[in-house]
Design an enzyme around this catalytic site. Sequence first.
Site, PDB file in Angstrom:
ATOM      1  N   SER A  33       0.814  -1.213   0.000  1.00 31.07           N
ATOM      2  CA  SER A  33       0.000   0.000   0.000  1.00 31.07           C
ATOM      3  C   SER A  33       0.850   1.267   0.000  1.00 31.07           C
ATOM      4  O   SER A  33       0.324   2.356   0.188  1.00 31.07           O
ATOM      5  CB  SER A  33      -0.917   0.008   1.231  1.00 31.07           C
ATOM      6  OG  SER A  33      -0.156  -0.028   2.424  1.00 31.07           O
ATOM      7  N   ARG A  42      -0.659   2.582   5.271  1.00 31.25           N
ATOM      8  CA  ARG A  42       0.505   2.793   6.138  1.00 31.25           C
ATOM      9  C   ARG A  42       1.551   1.702   6.007  1.00 31.25           C
ATOM     10  O   ARG A  42       2.747   1.982   5.996  1.00 31.25           O
ATOM     11  CB  ARG A  42       0.055   2.886   7.598  1.00 31.25           C
ATOM     12  CG  ARG A  42       1.218   3.004   8.577  1.00 31.25           C
ATOM     13  CD  ARG A  42       0.745   3.165  10.008  1.00 31.25           C
ATOM     14  NE  ARG A  42       1.872   3.133  10.937  1.00 31.25           N
ATOM     15  CZ  ARG A  42       1.772   3.267  12.255  1.00 31.25           C
ATOM     16  NH1 ARG A  42       0.578   3.445  12.803  1.00 31.25           N
ATOM     17  NH2 ARG A  42       2.856   3.221  13.021  1.00 31.25           N
ATOM     18  N   PHE A  43       1.119   0.433   5.914  1.00 31.32           N
ATOM     19  CA  PHE A  43       2.049  -0.690   5.999  1.00 31.32           C
ATOM     20  C   PHE A  43       2.123  -1.481   4.694  1.00 31.32           C
ATOM     21  O   PHE A  43       1.129  -1.634   3.983  1.00 31.32           O
ATOM     22  CB  PHE A  43       1.614  -1.660   7.100  1.00 31.32           C
ATOM     23  CG  PHE A  43       1.641  -1.101   8.485  1.00 31.32           C
ATOM     24  CD1 PHE A  43       2.842  -0.928   9.161  1.00 31.32           C
ATOM     25  CD2 PHE A  43       0.462  -0.749   9.129  1.00 31.32           C
ATOM     26  CE1 PHE A  43       2.871  -0.420  10.447  1.00 31.32           C
ATOM     27  CE2 PHE A  43       0.480  -0.240  10.416  1.00 31.32           C
ATOM     28  CZ  PHE A  43       1.677  -0.073  11.079  1.00 31.32           C
ATOM     29  N   PRO A 261      -4.766   1.224  -2.074  1.00 32.13           N
ATOM     30  CA  PRO A 261      -4.340   0.940  -0.704  1.00 32.13           C
ATOM     31  C   PRO A 261      -4.373  -0.524  -0.303  1.00 32.13           C
ATOM     32  O   PRO A 261      -3.755  -0.904   0.689  1.00 32.13           O
ATOM     33  CB  PRO A 261      -5.327   1.747   0.145  1.00 32.13           C
ATOM     34  CG  PRO A 261      -6.535   1.881  -0.713  1.00 32.13           C
ATOM     35  CD  PRO A 261      -6.022   1.979  -2.114  1.00 32.13           C
ATOM     36  N   PHE A 262      -5.109  -1.368  -1.054  1.00 33.78           N
ATOM     37  CA  PHE A 262      -5.190  -2.781  -0.699  1.00 33.78           C
ATOM     38  C   PHE A 262      -4.664  -3.652  -1.836  1.00 33.78           C
ATOM     39  O   PHE A 262      -5.258  -4.654  -2.206  1.00 33.78           O
ATOM     40  CB  PHE A 262      -6.636  -3.153  -0.334  1.00 33.78           C
ATOM     41  CG  PHE A 262      -7.133  -2.409   0.874  1.00 33.78           C
ATOM     42  CD1 PHE A 262      -6.729  -2.781   2.146  1.00 33.78           C
ATOM     43  CD2 PHE A 262      -7.965  -1.314   0.740  1.00 33.78           C
ATOM     44  CE1 PHE A 262      -7.164  -2.085   3.268  1.00 33.78           C
ATOM     45  CE2 PHE A 262      -8.409  -0.608   1.850  1.00 33.78           C
ATOM     46  CZ  PHE A 262      -8.007  -0.995   3.124  1.00 33.78           C
ATOM     47  N   SER A 263      -3.525  -3.240  -2.376  1.00 34.01           N
ATOM     48  CA  SER A 263      -2.902  -3.986  -3.464  1.00 34.01           C
ATOM     49  C   SER A 263      -2.202  -5.231  -2.918  1.00 34.01           C
ATOM     50  O   SER A 263      -1.873  -5.316  -1.729  1.00 34.01           O
ATOM     51  CB  SER A 263      -1.884  -3.108  -4.201  1.00 34.01           C
ATOM     52  OG  SER A 263      -2.520  -2.015  -4.829  1.00 34.01           O
ATOM     53  N   GLU A 279     -10.526  -1.665  -2.155  1.00 36.37           N
ATOM     54  CA  GLU A 279     -11.628  -1.982  -1.237  1.00 36.37           C
ATOM     55  C   GLU A 279     -11.222  -2.908  -0.106  1.00 36.37           C
ATOM     56  O   GLU A 279     -10.818  -4.045  -0.324  1.00 36.37           O
ATOM     57  CB  GLU A 279     -12.796  -2.613  -2.004  1.00 36.37           C
ATOM     58  CG  GLU A 279     -14.013  -2.881  -1.126  1.00 36.37           C
ATOM     59  CD  GLU A 279     -15.271  -3.209  -1.908  1.00 36.37           C
ATOM     60  OE1 GLU A 279     -16.310  -3.422  -1.270  1.00 36.37           O
ATOM     61  OE2 GLU A 279     -15.203  -3.263  -3.158  1.00 36.37           O
ATOM     62  N   LYS A 295     -19.732   0.966  -3.475  1.00 32.32           N
ATOM     63  CA  LYS A 295     -20.773   0.848  -4.491  1.00 32.32           C
ATOM     64  C   LYS A 295     -21.067   2.252  -5.003  1.00 32.32           C
ATOM     65  O   LYS A 295     -21.578   3.100  -4.272  1.00 32.32           O
ATOM     66  CB  LYS A 295     -22.031   0.203  -3.911  1.00 32.32           C
ATOM     67  CG  LYS A 295     -23.094  -0.108  -4.943  1.00 32.32           C
ATOM     68  CD  LYS A 295     -22.564  -0.990  -6.065  1.00 32.32           C
ATOM     69  CE  LYS A 295     -22.190  -2.380  -5.589  1.00 32.32           C
ATOM     70  NZ  LYS A 295     -21.754  -3.254  -6.712  1.00 32.32           N
TER      71      LYS A 295
END
Length: 478
Positions: A33, A42-43, A261-263, A279, A295
Amino acid sequence: MREQLTRRLPYRKDSEYLITAIGALPGAFCLDSGLTRYPQGRFDILTALPSATVNVNRNTSDGTTRLYKRHYGESDWQALTGTDWRQLVEELLAAHQPAAADIEALAGLPFCGGLLGALAYSADQTTISGWRADHDDPLAQALLELPETHIGLYEWAVIVDHEKQQTTLFFLSRCPSAIRDRIEQCLSDLEQSISRPQFSLLHAFTAASSHLDYQQAFTRLNHWIQAGDCYQANLAMGFQAGFRGEPLGAYLRLRQTSQSPFSGFVRTETASILSLSPERFLSVNDRQVTTQPIKGTRRRHPNAADDESARLALRDSDKDQAENLMIVDLMRNDLGKVCVTGSVKTPELFAVHSFTHVHHLISTVTGELPAGISPLALLQHCFPGGSITGAPKIRAMQIISELEQRPRSFYCGSLFYLDHNGNFDSSICIRTLVCADDMVYCWGGGGVVADSDCDTEYQECHDKVTALMHSLEARGAD
């Protein structure tokens, strides 16, 4: 002992150099992320070489599933009796519980060793007939043969903290020396220049279904909605292209432009998962549960005035708010069946979040997980996410399985981690590609309701993945 447990590595804002090295190893699992300015970014949690791996594979002829387990250093998979992967991996987690001193030393990290996993969309679907192998479509057959559940037990990791600007390597005391030695060698090579692996498409992406196919599926779905079978269903379409080279090279290219952010990049024995997801699905921290369904989508524009107009149009859209509310209600219902009675709240409703290529309408639902209920039990109960199925969920999933021409594989599934401290987080694998053999697959979808327009929904399917496809098509080999 503790001095050997952790070690600081040089911090860099872009973790590409670490992902390049660690992602090339067997069993790599890179939750990434660092390139986003999103608050949750952040991490980075980067690891590989699991001490044990659990897979669930589905028989494509009769739909039954089978559990398999393999420990590090073993070449053959062990077929197991039973089908409860959650019980198996929770027993595995307990059997590898670290020493108390290890846990104490790693308490400040988001992940202190434990489970990292990938669930395909069809995982745990016992009430849904799902897709059966279409022998006239070898690409569908290839996707069906991939694992539906892939979970590893990891006893080391590199944690990049972008807020503190620190990079920490840790090995649990019981991490096998063979794994430790290989990782030390891998990280020592970071002193040298590491080039991005090469990847190129053999041709442009093509759609698995035509515009007419989509129109026919949309019409059938609309009939079911009008008949009251469901209020909303997420209708997706697939794309594919041939490629040569290393899928990790494609992921490293995509993350530069997506900045989600959620790769995550996951390397299984038979496939690579490249997820550029914005997501969050479910997170658990100190028994506090959070889910953030998406959505509502608008494409971003290079012109600032046009971009702001698109953002405001999404914010004020009654249709998008109604669709979002359906999924919020669905997730409140899912959490309400597991969480402490009265604890489920909606602290944020219809918030517009802006990403590199799209604006999204995101709501936040929270709750409290009771003592004695594991985060994986919560995951199983709520899986797959309502934002990519519809409402009511079970009927929407039945309709999806009848309408879509190709299995979703890990698209609309989830990447997750659960560590020895009970920290849990997960994503929904939208904006996700799967590389298997010499093919790369991706999907785009959107929620269809009673007043949806077919051409608009068809375009939304393309808009959600166009940037990913163009990024791989435009540049050829690295």
